[in-house]
Scaffold this motif. Sequence first.
Motif, PDB file in Angstrom:
ATOM      1  N   LEU A 124       0.830  -1.202   0.000  1.00 21.21           N
ATOM      2  CA  LEU A 124       0.000   0.000   0.000  1.00 21.21           C
ATOM      3  C   LEU A 124       0.867   1.256   0.000  1.00 21.21           C
ATOM      4  O   LEU A 124       0.598   2.210  -0.748  1.00 21.21           O
ATOM      5  CB  LEU A 124      -0.931  -0.002   1.217  1.00 21.21           C
ATOM      6  N   VAL A 125       1.914   1.274   0.828  1.00 20.13           N
ATOM      7  CA  VAL A 125       2.828   2.421   0.842  1.00 20.13           C
ATOM      8  C   VAL A 125       3.448   2.609  -0.544  1.00 20.13           C
ATOM      9  O   VAL A 125       3.551   3.732  -1.048  1.00 20.13           O
ATOM     10  CB  VAL A 125       3.918   2.230   1.910  1.00 20.13           C
ATOM     11  N   HIS A 126       3.848   1.515  -1.170  1.00 21.10           N
ATOM     12  CA  HIS A 126       4.425   1.575  -2.514  1.00 21.10           C
ATOM     13  C   HIS A 126       3.453   2.224  -3.492  1.00 21.10           C
ATOM     14  O   HIS A 126       3.837   3.099  -4.298  1.00 21.10           O
ATOM     15  CB  HIS A 126       4.792   0.165  -2.975  1.00 21.10           C
ATOM     16  N   GLN A 127       2.197   1.822  -3.449  1.00 18.23           N
ATOM     17  CA  GLN A 127       1.212   2.369  -4.376  1.00 18.23           C
ATOM     18  C   GLN A 127       0.866   3.825  -4.073  1.00 18.23           C
ATOM     19  O   GLN A 127       0.595   4.605  -4.985  1.00 18.23           O
ATOM     20  CB  GLN A 127      -0.049   1.502  -4.355  1.00 18.23           C
ATOM     21  N   VAL A 128       0.893   4.205  -2.814  1.00 21.76           N
ATOM     22  CA  VAL A 128       0.691   5.615  -2.463  1.00 21.76           C
ATOM     23  C   VAL A 128       1.771   6.469  -3.110  1.00 21.76           C
ATOM     24  O   VAL A 128       1.495   7.511  -3.730  1.00 21.76           O
ATOM     25  CB  VAL A 128       0.700   5.802  -0.927  1.00 21.76           C
ATOM     26  N   LEU A 129       3.027   6.033  -2.990  1.00 23.54           N
ATOM     27  CA  LEU A 129       4.134   6.780  -3.595  1.00 23.54           C
ATOM     28  C   LEU A 129       3.995   6.821  -5.113  1.00 23.54           C
ATOM     29  O   LEU A 129       4.256   7.845  -5.751  1.00 23.54           O
ATOM     30  CB  LEU A 129       5.468   6.140  -3.204  1.00 23.54           C
ATOM     31  N   SER A 130       3.579   5.703  -5.718  1.00 27.65           N
ATOM     32  CA  SER A 130       3.440   5.631  -7.167  1.00 27.65           C
ATOM     33  C   SER A 130       2.371   6.596  -7.667  1.00 27.65           C
ATOM     34  O   SER A 130       2.574   7.318  -8.654  1.00 27.65           O
ATOM     35  CB  SER A 130       3.094   4.194  -7.584  1.00 27.65           C
ATOM     36  N   VAL A 131       1.215   6.633  -6.993  1.00 28.01           N
ATOM     37  CA  VAL A 131       0.127   7.519  -7.418  1.00 28.01           C
ATOM     38  C   VAL A 131       0.552   8.982  -7.276  1.00 28.01           C
ATOM     39  O   VAL A 131       0.329   9.807  -8.183  1.00 28.01           O
ATOM     40  CB  VAL A 131      -1.151   7.243  -6.608  1.00 28.01           C
TER      41      VAL A 131
END
Length: 925
Positions: free
Chosen positions: A418-425
């Motif tokens: 989830l943290v990874h996807q937050v950074l990606s978005v």
Amino acid sequence: MSGAFEKLARPVQKWIRAQGWRELRDIQSRAIGAICDGQGDLILAAATAGGKTEAAFLPLISQVLEAPAAEPGFDLLYIGPLKALITDQARRLEDICAESGLPVVPWHGDVAASVKARALKAPRGILLITPESLEALFVRRGLEIPRLFGATRSVVLDELHSILDSERGVQVRSLLTRLEQATGRSLRRIGLSATLGDMGLARRYLRPDAPETVTLIAASGGEAELRLQLRGYLSGEEDERGPSATDAIAAHLFDHLRGSDNLVFAGARQSVEIYADRLRARCEEARLPQEFYPHHASLSREHRDFVETRLKDWSKPTTAICTSTLELGIDIGDVTCVAQIGAPFSVAALRQRLGRSGRRAGQPAILRQYSVETRLTPQSGLVDRLRLGLVRAVAMIELLLAGWCEPPRADQLHLSTLVHQVLSVIAGQGGASASQLYRLLCKEGPFRQVSAPLFMDVLRAIGRAEVGLIEQAANGLLLLGPRGEKLVAHYGFYAVFPTPEEYRLMSAGRDLGTIPLDNILAPGMMLIFSGRRWSVRDIDTGAKIIVVEPAKGGVPPRFGGEPGLIHDRVIEKMREIYTGDQTPVYMDRTAAELLSEARSHYHAAGFGRSAIVNIGPRNWFLATGCGTVRTATLALALQGVGHQVERHDGFLEVTCGTDAPPLEKTLARWAEGAAVDFFAAGPNLVFEPYHPYLDGDLLRTDARSSRLDADALPGLCARLLEDFVSSPVEAGTFRAPSGAIPPLPDAEYRFVALDVETANGDCASICQIGLACVRPDGTIDSWSSYIDPEAPFAPFNTQLHGIGPAKVRGAPRFLDVIAFLEPLLRRHVIFQHSGFDRRAISGALALAGVSEPDWRWQDSVRIARCAWPEFRGKGGHGLAHLKDRLGLDFAHHDAAEDARAAALVVLKAEQRLGCAFDDILRMRR
């Protein structure tokens, strides 16, 4: 041709005729009808080379050709896990699309920048891309996603079965949600999968909100031929006549893999290097070109590129000995055979590895499974006797053949991803609000188990000043922080492959080596490393260091393996194998014998009657019947109340703490639902790439969702207690007075030889001690006494030496005997034959809380090796072989007789070499 053929566009029909096909395959006909006549999601399930790709793309391409999109964008999106697979699929699709001129665009790290630039300028046709490259598009060109995919009608997910229960699978689902949000419409999803025992897993993955709407079209038959063998090997120090297990496996690999491309999954990095070295040496000895190369994450990028390039070059036969690095995601082309040394931790991993072999039509998939087990001695522990590695390997293979695969845990939070996807978005859109992120990733995306308050806790954790992944602008928009910018800019950001962290083991300031850590570990827990048992003192997650100290106890199991989570169904299958009587046909004779042996020990230990078995004072073995998650849950709970715990496949070895509540009472309280503090022992909870950026509360929350199963603990404890009978030797039980000790001989002696026999696999369970006291003239006075071991007898040990409960009834206790012998032993050099007898004495003293006396121990094996060096490799220097070669007359496995044999070995060596034993020992140095 069937009616399905008529539904296809003319260029596609022309291509089919050019292939010389007389009929479409059944799965192709059915898929054409479903795709052309409807708009729903589909799963096409068939074996490799079963026609899945054509079944999906023939009708999809036909739809694009007959009704071209008015808006720009790629018409079809294909997501594949391997660059090699994308390259291969691109060639096939280019052939199909050659007549129509529909562009086919492969996109991954090896594709030329000019090809990508043309596709970005005028997106059209079929885009074939890896999850990592799609993630990179979202990060680098996030604002262009609506234009690039404005015309996309369908998404094809290949190798769907390989990502169901993984961080990568969560990443793909998140990317699909983001893609649909960016284009403003739902995209048809078509999954290509191997046949699984429960295809409902694939349905739920493909369309979580409405799995019942996903149509399954499965091919009947057509499975690729599978050739497999499970070979068993014994490793130990007694048999010096033949090659070691490692050398024997290396020889078999060399003989059967040379001249072709193969993968050998050897487990830990140290094992990879050992096998690569042995195979390299064999090439040099045979004066043949080098074909065998190591591949793991600690090696340089240049070396790994070299090995991967060789594997793709058909003119250079290459075998890579690797860790899980080559399991998925790396372009290495097709391989002939997959070899597995030791059992993997999941059927999904075994399936994925095997999928590297037999990818071409007509080529069988080949699996060579090697299982190394320890040669048993009277001192071997129950772990070694149960042959857990072999039984797990059989269970994995049986479940693989049945088409079973690990289902994903529905309640996992995946906070690291989830943290990874937050950074990606945030990176792709140049910023985002908290509400936008929550709606996109949690409410509509794959993180639906994450509540709004929990999501805000995650944002606050990664926004802390000392973390710096994100920061908030004055208008409330979330932006990348300094550390977040560095992470996103790194080329490794786009992949979410789970790679266990390497921790360094330290003991008394000494560096012992490194181990991959993928399971919960807490101070006070036991672990096995380099053939020894260690107790964990401290874990430094920042420095990646585990501080350990040598642990007291019996002989540890000889072999570990890769880190990983074993599913409950695998442990259930292992139990079925233990209690069954069938021997799989794919096992060689040694493996079959080891399986039979494991079954005998399983029943002899009493697991057929009870899930809890007493193996010594304060020592218990618990058959949890559960996989890693539930077994670890119980282990942490026991650890938290003061017990020492060692985890194995479906078993726990528990040493009851002196201040801990009784085991039975503790389990009974938890069975009734009493509260448990799983984190009282301070366990390590950092496993995934973005865990270091979360706070302690979030780490514990994430662990509860994925690494623990608190709800299952009461039921597990209740089941364990169903047939449990308390041991009569638990702490606090009444002890009768010690029995009489036989009198010692009274004379002056040159030296004393000592031997012990034990009641079970715990070397501290001494049930007989014998002495051979050697006079100056060579006369030997023998003495022995039975000892009450205050521990149960194992059938194996009783069968070996003939001592059981009846013989030791009324016998003296160990401490009383040692106190009686101590004046004699302190005055003389004490010979043992091998190091076991001293370890047993030391272990029994330690168990009683008594320090080991400063006796002068020597080893008659050292004497024998000086006197008869020619026996090395030709039977060795064990008592059984020396008895035959030297004409010794004694009854083996009686303590007094074995002690006398050790004394005779010393005397005969002195006679052969013409000097006293102390001079021989100086020669040996």
